[in-house]
Write a protein that holds these residues in place. Structure first.
Motif, mmCIF file in Angstrom:
data_model
loop_
_atom_site.group_PDB
_atom_site.id
_atom_site.type_symbol
_atom_site.label_atom_id
_atom_site.label_comp_id
_atom_site.label_asym_id
_atom_site.label_seq_id
_atom_site.Cartn_x
_atom_site.Cartn_y
_atom_site.Cartn_z
ATOM 1 N N TYR A 188 0.831 -1.209 0.000
ATOM 2 C CA TYR A 188 0.000 0.000 0.000
ATOM 3 C C TYR A 188 0.869 1.265 0.000
ATOM 4 C CZ TYR A 188 -4.607 -2.106 0.231
ATOM 5 O OH TYR A 188 -5.768 -2.784 -0.085
ATOM 6 N N ARG A 189 2.041 1.155 0.601
ATOM 7 C CA ARG A 189 2.965 2.285 0.553
ATOM 8 C C ARG A 189 3.470 2.514 -0.876
ATOM 9 N NH1 ARG A 189 7.343 1.121 4.547
ATOM 10 N NH2 ARG A 189 8.684 0.255 2.933
ATOM 11 N N GLU A 190 3.818 1.424 -1.553
ATOM 12 C CA GLU A 190 4.410 1.533 -2.885
ATOM 13 C C GLU A 190 3.356 1.743 -3.976
ATOM 14 O OE1 GLU A 190 6.616 -2.085 -3.081
ATOM 15 O OE2 GLU A 190 8.017 -1.493 -1.486
ATOM 16 N N ALA A 191 2.181 1.153 -3.804
ATOM 17 C CA ALA A 191 1.153 1.255 -4.842
ATOM 18 C C ALA A 191 0.351 2.542 -4.754
ATOM 19 C CB ALA A 191 0.204 0.051 -4.757
ATOM 20 N N TYR A 192 0.086 3.021 -3.543
ATOM 21 C CA TYR A 192 -0.818 4.158 -3.358
ATOM 22 C C TYR A 192 -0.152 5.368 -2.715
ATOM 23 C CZ TYR A 192 -4.123 0.360 -4.172
ATOM 24 O OH TYR A 192 -4.786 -0.719 -4.702
ATOM 25 N N GLY A 193 1.141 5.277 -2.451
ATOM 26 C CA GLY A 193 1.826 6.402 -1.833
ATOM 27 C C GLY A 193 1.425 6.639 -0.393
ATOM 28 N N MET A 194 0.915 5.620 0.257
ATOM 29 C CA MET A 194 0.456 5.750 1.635
ATOM 30 C C MET A 194 1.648 5.810 2.589
ATOM 31 S SD MET A 194 -2.167 3.201 3.679
ATOM 32 C CE MET A 194 -3.425 3.374 2.412
ATOM 33 N N TYR A 195 1.530 6.627 3.626
ATOM 34 C CA TYR A 195 2.547 6.640 4.666
ATOM 35 C C TYR A 195 2.284 5.436 5.564
ATOM 36 C CZ TYR A 195 5.905 8.495 8.035
ATOM 37 O OH TYR A 195 7.011 8.666 8.842
ATOM 38 N N ALA A 196 2.982 4.324 5.272
ATOM 39 C CA ALA A 196 2.808 3.087 6.023
ATOM 40 C C ALA A 196 4.175 2.549 6.404
ATOM 41 C CB ALA A 196 2.043 2.057 5.190
ATOM 42 N N GLY A 251 9.391 3.813 20.322
ATOM 43 C CA GLY A 251 9.930 3.585 18.985
ATOM 44 C C GLY A 251 8.846 3.595 17.921
ATOM 45 N N MET A 252 7.692 3.031 18.226
ATOM 46 C CA MET A 252 6.563 3.067 17.288
ATOM 47 C C MET A 252 6.218 4.515 16.939
ATOM 48 S SD MET A 252 3.891 0.424 19.063
ATOM 49 C CE MET A 252 4.358 -1.212 19.587
ATOM 50 N N TRP A 253 6.088 5.329 17.980
ATOM 51 C CA TRP A 253 5.728 6.734 17.764
ATOM 52 C C TRP A 253 6.781 7.442 16.917
ATOM 53 C CZ3 TRP A 253 8.206 11.250 19.546
ATOM 54 C CH2 TRP A 253 7.496 12.438 19.309
ATOM 55 N N ARG A 254 8.042 7.186 17.208
ATOM 56 C CA ARG A 254 9.114 7.832 16.447
ATOM 57 C C ARG A 254 9.055 7.468 14.969
ATOM 58 N NH1 ARG A 254 14.655 8.824 19.750
ATOM 59 N NH2 ARG A 254 13.740 9.355 21.784
ATOM 60 N N MET A 255 8.667 6.246 14.664
ATOM 61 C CA MET A 255 8.575 5.834 13.262
ATOM 62 C C MET A 255 7.584 6.686 12.480
ATOM 63 S SD MET A 255 8.665 1.681 13.498
ATOM 64 C CE MET A 255 9.706 0.886 14.730
ATOM 65 N N LEU A 256 6.487 7.075 13.124
ATOM 66 C CA LEU A 256 5.472 7.863 12.427
ATOM 67 C C LEU A 256 5.783 9.361 12.430
ATOM 68 C CD1 LEU A 256 1.995 6.258 13.160
ATOM 69 C CD2 LEU A 256 3.696 5.728 11.414
ATOM 70 N N GLN A 257 6.862 9.763 13.085
ATOM 71 C CA GLN A 257 7.249 11.179 13.071
ATOM 72 C C GLN A 257 8.314 11.461 12.014
ATOM 73 O OE1 GLN A 257 5.002 12.591 15.088
ATOM 74 N NE2 GLN A 257 4.613 10.431 15.596
ATOM 75 N N ALA A 258 8.862 10.423 11.402
ATOM 76 C CA ALA A 258 9.909 10.602 10.396
ATOM 77 C C ALA A 258 9.329 11.250 9.135
ATOM 78 C CB ALA A 258 10.537 9.259 10.049
ATOM 79 N N ASP A 259 10.176 11.935 8.388
ATOM 80 C CA ASP A 259 9.722 12.620 7.174
ATOM 81 C C ASP A 259 9.190 11.646 6.137
ATOM 82 O OD1 ASP A 259 10.409 15.081 8.221
ATOM 83 O OD2 ASP A 259 12.416 15.077 7.328
ATOM 84 N N ARG A 260 9.836 10.488 6.016
ATOM 85 C CA ARG A 260 9.418 9.495 5.026
ATOM 86 C C ARG A 260 9.142 8.155 5.699
ATOM 87 N NH1 ARG A 260 13.649 10.482 -0.031
ATOM 88 N NH2 ARG A 260 13.053 12.663 -0.449
ATOM 89 N N PRO A 261 8.191 7.396 5.183
ATOM 90 C CA PRO A 261 7.887 6.083 5.769
ATOM 91 C C PRO A 261 8.979 5.071 5.451
ATOM 92 C CG PRO A 261 6.593 6.416 3.779
ATOM 93 C CD PRO A 261 7.301 7.711 4.036
ATOM 94 N N ASN A 262 9.261 4.225 6.426
ATOM 95 C CA ASN A 262 10.259 3.183 6.242
ATOM 96 C C ASN A 262 9.983 2.069 7.238
ATOM 97 O OD1 ASN A 262 12.668 1.895 5.314
ATOM 98 N ND2 ASN A 262 13.594 3.911 4.963
ATOM 99 N N ASP A 263 10.766 1.016 7.179
ATOM 100 C CA ASP A 263 10.588 -0.132 8.061
ATOM 101 C C ASP A 263 11.782 -0.237 8.994
ATOM 102 O OD1 ASP A 263 8.264 -0.719 6.551
ATOM 103 O OD2 ASP A 263 9.499 -1.799 5.085
ATOM 104 N N TYR A 264 11.511 -0.585 10.272
ATOM 105 C CA TYR A 264 12.564 -0.573 11.278
ATOM 106 C C TYR A 264 12.457 -1.778 12.209
ATOM 107 C CZ TYR A 264 12.836 4.395 9.986
ATOM 108 O OH TYR A 264 12.940 5.576 9.299
#
Length: 334
Positions: free
Chosen positions: A169-177, A234-247
């Motif tokens: 969904y991130r790659e297909a629809y540009g969703m911040y996931a 850490g979960m919260w920090r992931m959603l504060q980043a400028d771009r979505p990524n996996d950690y």
């Protein structure tokens, strides 16, 4: 003038959900949580958060289920959250072998239902998917974001499905996931059937003379155990980043189940060999030998580092159990 941010949490009544709700409320969020209807109260872990909500309502609970797509669409349309934290699941690995279809429906397809609801209503939100170290399964450690998946349980397989759904969904629809691949993280709010809580509870009860033995299965499994309140940050920090990524979030340390027993019983002043018993019913049809995470990416990109490690965690959990024996307040709410 700052605008109050709104978060939606599935699994808010669980260990992680309760700590995350605390964190977000402390940061000034308005928090909405999804709970399942039950014949008995199942909100003990968040009781302290919403008992005074009528005076200053910042926490709102909604009945619903991850298998009910229409309800998810309705709730998300109404709440319009800035951030969605998807923690809800059938999360017990051993139980997933007994209920594989239910696990797949809630843990796997539940993720797709949420993502599709967000896409359908055009909601501009940031989405956190609770992925798991169990996705790595048989792949040797150390495990990081580039490690291949090899799940060894229906739970692990369902989490792999959810992981790739979020990526798609991130790659297909540009969703911040984003995917947070969290290694084992524990606390006094852990469910009583999970091994660390079971060990801590047994040691306290044996020490108090109200339990005779501790029954466990595989003592040789190696795990990377951290402290749940630090992981929800850490979960919260992931959603504060400028771009979505996996950690990956992990401590990078390795202890066996037997190590956790020894640490806990030593703190209690007990000889574990007097009380420990083997029960084959606790063995999984396929075991995961070792999970040890490398959280370098989260450290470098998010500034996240663990502060509590397994020896201290064992002491914290035992002390909480011992205190709970003399307290009328359920430990899960402490």
């Amino acid at each position: 003038m700052t605008t109050t941010r709104t978060a939606f949490i599935t699994g808010i009544t669980g260990q992680d959900g309760s700590y995350l709700a605390e964190l977000l409320l402390a940061k000034g969020y308005r928090v909405h949580g999804l709970i399942r209807r039950a014949s008995t109260f199942n909100t003990a872990r968040i009781e302290h958060l919403y008992q005074d909500r009528h005076e200053d309502p910042q926490l709102f609970l909604h009945y619903g289920d991850l298998v009910d797509s229409s309800r998810l669409v309705t709730l998300l349309s109404k709440i319009a959250p800035d951030e969605v934290y998807h923690l809800g699941a059938q999360s017990h690995v051993r139980v997933s072998f007994d209920e594989p279809e239910f696990t797949g429906d809630t843990t796997g397809l539940g993720t797709i239902r949420l993502l599709e609801a967000i896409r359908m209503i055009g909601l501009d939100t940031r989405f956190y998917q609770a992925s798991s170290s169990e996705m790595f399964g048989a792949t040797p450690p150390p495990q990081d974001e580039a490690t291949p998946f090899h799940p060894r349980s229906p739970y692990g397989a369902a989490k792999v499905y959810g992981y790739w759904a979020a990526r798609n969904y991130r790659e297909a629809y540009g969703m911040y996931a984003v995917n947070g691949i969290l290694f084992n993280h524990e606390s006094p709010r852990r469910g009583e059937t999970f091994v660390t809580r079971k060990i801590a509870r047994a040691a306290a009860r044996i020490s108090a003379g109200v339990q005779d033995h501790l029954y466990l299965g595989n003592l040789d499994a190696v795990r990377d155990w951290g402290y749940a309140p630090e992981y929800v940050e850490g979960m919260w920090r992931m959603l504060q980043a400028d771009r979505p990524n996996d950690y990956v979030l992990a401590t990078g340390t390795a202890y066996t189940v037997r190590d956790f027993v020894d640490l806990t019983f030593a703190h209690a002043g007990l000889d574990p060999d007097r009380y420990l018993r083997f029960d084959e019913r606790y063995l999984r049809p396929s075991e995961v030998d070792a999970l040890i995470g490398d959280a370098s990416k989260a450290r470098d990109a998010l500034g996240w580092t663990p502060r509590t490690f397994t020896p201290e965690l064992a002491r914290v959990m035992y002390d909480a159990e011992l205190l709970a024996l003399d307290s009328p307040i359920p430990l899960s709410a402490a």
